[in-house]
Design a protein around this motif. Structure first.
Motif, short mmCIF file in Angstrom:
data_model
loop_
_atom_site.label_atom_id
_atom_site.label_comp_id
_atom_site.label_asym_id
_atom_site.label_seq_id
_atom_site.Cartn_x
_atom_site.Cartn_y
_atom_site.Cartn_z
N ARG A 462 15.13 2.87 -4.14
CA ARG A 462 14.08 3.83 -4.46
C ARG A 462 12.70 3.26 -4.15
O ARG A 462 11.76 3.33 -4.95
N LEU A 463 12.57 2.68 -2.96
CA LEU A 463 11.32 2.07 -2.53
C LEU A 463 10.73 2.84 -1.36
O LEU A 463 11.46 3.39 -0.52
N VAL A 464 9.41 2.84 -1.29
CA VAL A 464 8.67 3.41 -0.17
C VAL A 464 7.72 2.35 0.34
O VAL A 464 6.91 1.80 -0.43
N ALA A 465 7.82 2.02 1.64
CA ALA A 465 6.98 0.98 2.25
C ALA A 465 6.15 1.60 3.36
O ALA A 465 6.64 2.43 4.14
N CYS A 466 4.90 1.21 3.44
CA CYS A 466 4.00 1.69 4.49
C CYS A 466 3.42 0.49 5.22
O CYS A 466 2.97 -0.48 4.61
N MET A 467 3.45 0.55 6.54
CA MET A 467 2.94 -0.52 7.39
C MET A 467 1.50 -0.19 7.79
O MET A 467 1.18 0.91 8.22
N TYR A 468 0.64 -1.19 7.65
CA TYR A 468 -0.76 -1.08 8.06
C TYR A 468 -0.97 -1.94 9.31
O TYR A 468 -0.01 -2.44 9.90
N ASP A 469 -2.22 -2.13 9.70
CA ASP A 469 -2.48 -2.90 10.91
C ASP A 469 -1.98 -4.33 10.78
O ASP A 469 -1.39 -4.88 11.72
#
Length: 884
Positions: A462-469
């Motif tokens: 139940r994880l949400v990961a977002c990639m940035y620069d």
């Protein structure tokens, strides 16, 4: 068909604080100069109305460069999805893109009537420093750099022949770089002036006259013919920081004339933009918001318009040279039109018998500063007699104006000149965006290209990961409390209005060479992988008793990749970065696609240290291509050679892998590359299985259907769906004409399908009374699919029943008499069926990710544009008396 009565729990996640990078530069590829030999043969100079649209290149403030391709079919004049992202060139960290330039690599041998493809182009960029970067489009990296030798590069422009690149530098001099024979070297430095050269443009090229033939040189006819095809440059113009424009002579390298602009007391006017028309007219835009037209022969001002309230940062010229578009800080795009003189030469309403420029209209389609304007087809300032003419009695697409700026969105506007609406060709003009019938800049509807981001969802954890620069953020979505436990006002943990449903568990900042290009999160939340262009980093995640996460980097993983890539015969250093990552459903294996070598690695994560089980090199092999499609009908010997994994031929720059998918049972792996080739692998035996017939466009999404794990579904950038049975190596009979049965609402939506989500299949326990469920005994003419696909784009979401979509249509041709006797369903019944089986929701935007956490529980990651714009500085606003 009855509607689905089961409720669906939706997590509308707005906590992801992703902000796309502002747009700082736009560029289209130049069209090759016409051949002078074809001047007398009009048929050779006719423009094909179905010619392809060029690649749109977008530069960002974070250093990344996006390449967008037209989604229409070959020869088609309309594409509702317009240009969509093809690939991203990661910029060095830290860096930025201030200006872009595209040239043809070999202009001497390029066909004059063909639009250059990305492989035919050379891409240059500058980011405010003294280094000029040339990019390798195929390898997505910097090919070479060269110093300007004059300080910071403020402007650059290639000539129409793609043989020279002019740089406007900090020290007030123009540098000419030679591009002949695919080289990049300094050719000449012009004389020095005491100002910065903020803008630059080339004058109209002059066709070189052939030398007169003599009796002695009668045998040198071939050389004379070669000289006849050459164009020469005579002058260029620059805009400076000293309130002036200068005209430069190419031969002498000196400024021959100077044009003075308006000035404020105590301040210098900055000339940010400059352009040149075919008749030599110079157009300039400055920091006072003034647009001026100059005569290049006398270098005097002919027209002046105070069209903007602030700086004019960019301008572009219409495809036929009769319109000019300017924009800048005040977010307004202004159109100027040329009014030709009357045929009899009498006085017109403008008070003169000569042609005039007028300010016709203006529009606001952006909320913040506009940094760049480009037009397709691009304008070439060459004489009218040499321009390509439209074929008679054929339809053609209206020109498209493309704009971009600080609000991170690309706007597309049809911009047909107004004078063509009253000509005989008005009825043959088609709006290429399919927004409406109107095609002029004033009346047409504009369209935006949505931004994207890489968001990963781990179902089990139940994880949400977002990639940035250069980093990551991971959030945990808390469980939904049981209905029987929810008592309003009694407990904050169960009260729906006050309950906190998410928490940030990890935030990482990585040390990278370029911006991150790919990442993935395992389904159980144990593994996290991220990569820039040169290095892949694998992390093992552990959860503390307090709920926070800790990441431990696997230090031995880069050396393991390096050992397996060192055996490749390459003169250049091998990168261990990856363009795509994927974990199997049980999180025991990781699939990696190498960035520069396009090798597929199958990595075992169940042991103490990650080990590479096998590598597949099918994407490195050369396939026969015709018209952008891989040819079929290869010999059996060659197919067997492919199965053995032996390379037939390895190109220096293999196509990059853009999509991968693993079946829900973990048996099948599919990978697709830039050449639209899709290969299938068996992960049980870890062997290459087969190749899917090539597709006409790149896949935006690729997924295996849970009910039938051997069925692969691919969604292309033009919203068409293709289905393939990887186990039987065939297209299922019910999917032969699948796209003809797709609702038009999906095919015509402007935002492309970015992903597909299927509800997880719940295993059914065996029946105790001895009954058997005969799923495999379904008729062959039905798909026997019970899944409902959730298709989503940036601004819409829909649920599509596959058992309704895949109804088999009999392929046998019927006689006309038999077809008339067959009763047809009423139109109202068909529309009601579409309404019941296709539910489109449009009140979520902009959508970054959609996926199921478990059955009947959906997570939707949303980043509203209002939240994104709130992070930007306030937009320019100049109040006027009497207006609120």
């Amino acid at each position: 068909m009855n509607e689905d009565p089961n409720p669906l729990a939706l997590h509308r996640c707005r906590f992801v604080d992703y902000s796309p990078s502002p747009i700082t530069a736009l560029a289209f590829p130049p069209l090759p100069l016409p051949s002078l030999r074809a001047r007398n043969t009009g048929k050779e100079r006719e423009r094909d109305p179905g010619e392809n649209f060029g690649t749109l290149v977008v530069g960002h403030a974070n250093g990344n460069i996006d390449l967008l391709e037209w989604t229409g079919e070959d020869g088609a004049l309309q594409a509702p999805q317009a240009w969509q992202l093809h690939k991203t060139l990661p910029g060095p960290h830290p860096s930025k893109v201030d200006s872009l330039a595209l040239t043809i690599r070999y202009p001497d041998i390029h066909p004059p009537n063909k639009v250059p493809r990305p492989t035919d182009l050379r891409l240059f960029s500058s980011g405010g420093g003294s280094e000029l970067l040339e990019w390798d489009i195929t390898r997505s990296c910097v090919r070479r750099t060269i110093s300007s030798q004059g300080g910071s590069i403020w402007s650059m422009a290639p000539n129409l022949g793609s043989t020279m690149l002019a740089l406007g530098c900090e020290d007030g001099s123009v540098r000419l770089l030679s591009l002949e024979a695919d080289t990049l070297q300094h050719h000449r430095r012009f004389s020095h002036v005491k100002c910065r050269l903020l803008s630059i443009a080339w004058g109209p090229p002059v066709p070189r006259r052939p030398k007169p033939a003599t009796v002695q040189s009668s045998g040198m006819g071939n050389e004379s013919d070669d000289d006849e095809d050459e164009w020469s440059d005579s002058w260029l113009v620059t805009g400076g920081s000293d309130s002036s424009l200068r005209k430069w002579d190419i031969k002498t390298g000196r400024a021959t004339d100077r044009m003075i602009t308006d000035k404020m007391k105590g301040e210098r006017t900055l000339v940010w933009a400059v352009g040149v028309l075919a008749d030599g007219t110079i157009v300039s835009g400055d920091s006072l918001g003034t647009v001026k037209f100059w005569d290049s022969m006398t270098c005097t001002e002919t027209h002046s318009f105070t069209a903007h309230s602030a700086d004019v940062l960019c301008l572009t010229i219409g495809s036929d040279g009769t319109t000019v578009f300017t924009s800048g800080v005040d977010q307004k795009i202004v159109q100027f039109c040329y009014v030709p003189p009357t045929p009899d030469g009498s006085s017109t309403l403008l008070g003169s018998s000569s042609g005039k420029w007028i300010q016709s209209t203006s529009r606001r389609v952006h909320s913040h500063d506009i940094r760049s304007l480009v037009m397709w087809p691009p304008y070439a300032p060459i004489p009218v007699s040499y321009r390509r003419k439209l074929a008679s009695a054929s339809s053609y697409a209206a020109p498209i104006l493309v704009s971009g700026g600080l609000d991170m969105s690309i706007a597309l506007i049809p911009a047909l000149p107004a004078h063509l609406t009253t000509s005989n060709a008005a009825s043959r003009v088609i709006n290429p965006l399919a927004t409406s019938v109107a095609t002029t800049f004033e009346d047409s509807y504009y369209r935006r290209i949505p931004y994207r981001s890489l968001v990963c969802v781990a179902r089990k954890a139940r994880l949400v990961a977002c990639m940035y620069d250069t980093g990551f953020k991971i959030w945990r979505i808390l469980d939904i409390p049981n209905t029987s436990m929810v008592i309003d006002g009694m407990d904050n943990t169960t009260d729906p209005e006050s309950r906190v449903s998410w928490e940030c568990v990890l935030e990482m900042e990585l040390n990278v060479h370029t911006n991150l290009i790919a990442s993935a999160l395992s389904d159980d939340g144990r593994w996290l992988v991220a990569s820039d262009l040169y290095e892949t980093k694998l992390f093992e995640l552990t959860t503390a008793p307090s709920g926070d996460m800790k990441a431990r980097r696997i230090r031995s993983f880069p050396s393991t990749l390096q050992e397996n890539l060192a055996i490749l015969d390459s003169k250049q250093p091998v990168s261990i970065g990856g363009t795509k990552f994927l974990f199997t459903p049980d999180s025991s294996k990781m699939i990696m696609a190498s960035a520069t070598t396009s090798i597929i690695f199958v990595i075992d994560l169940s042991s103490e240290e990650p080990t590479i089980l096998r590598r597949f090199e099918q994407h490195r092999k050369v396939s026969p291509i015709s018209g952008g499609r891989v040819l079929r009908g290869r010999s059996q010997a060659r197919q067997e050679n492919d199965d053995d994994g032996k390379e037939l031929a390895t190109p220096s720059s293999p196509p990059s892998v853009v999509q991968m998918a693993v079946s829900p049972d973990g048996q099948w792996l599919a990978s697709s590359d830039e050449q639209c080739r899709t290969f299938i692998y068996n992960l049980d035996s870890i062997q290459y299985h087969t190749r899917v017939p090539s597709l006409p466009h790149l896949s935006n999404a690729m997924v295996f259907i849970p009910d039938k794990p051997q069925i692969l579904m691919c969604v292309l950038s033009n919203n068409t769906i293709h289905v393939y049975d990887v186990e039987n190596s065939e297209v299922p009979p019910w999917a032969h004409d699948l796209n003809s049965r797709l609702p038009k609402q999906i095919l015509s939506t402007p935002d492309p399908i970015l992903g597909i989500a299927f509800e997880p299949v719940v295993s059914i326990p065996p029946l105790t009374n001895g009954d058997v469920t005969m799923i495999d005994a379904a008729p062959y003419n039905t798909p026997a699919l019970q899944s409902a696909a959730v298709l989503w784009g940036s601004s819409w979401l829909c649920k599509l029943r596959l058992d309704w979509l895949g109804q088999y249509v009999e392929r046998r041709k019927r006689r006309k008499s038999e077809a008339k006797q067959r009763p047809q369903p009423p139109i109202s019944d068909v529309q009601n069926s579409d309404a019941r089986n296709l539910r489109v929701v449009t009140h979520y935007r902009a959508i970054l990710a959609v996926d199921f956490l478990k059955p009947s529980e959906l997570v939707l990651v949303e980043r509203p544009l209002v939240d994104v714009l709130s992070k930007l500085p306030p937009a320019f606003f100049k109040p006027k008396y009497g207006r609120t």
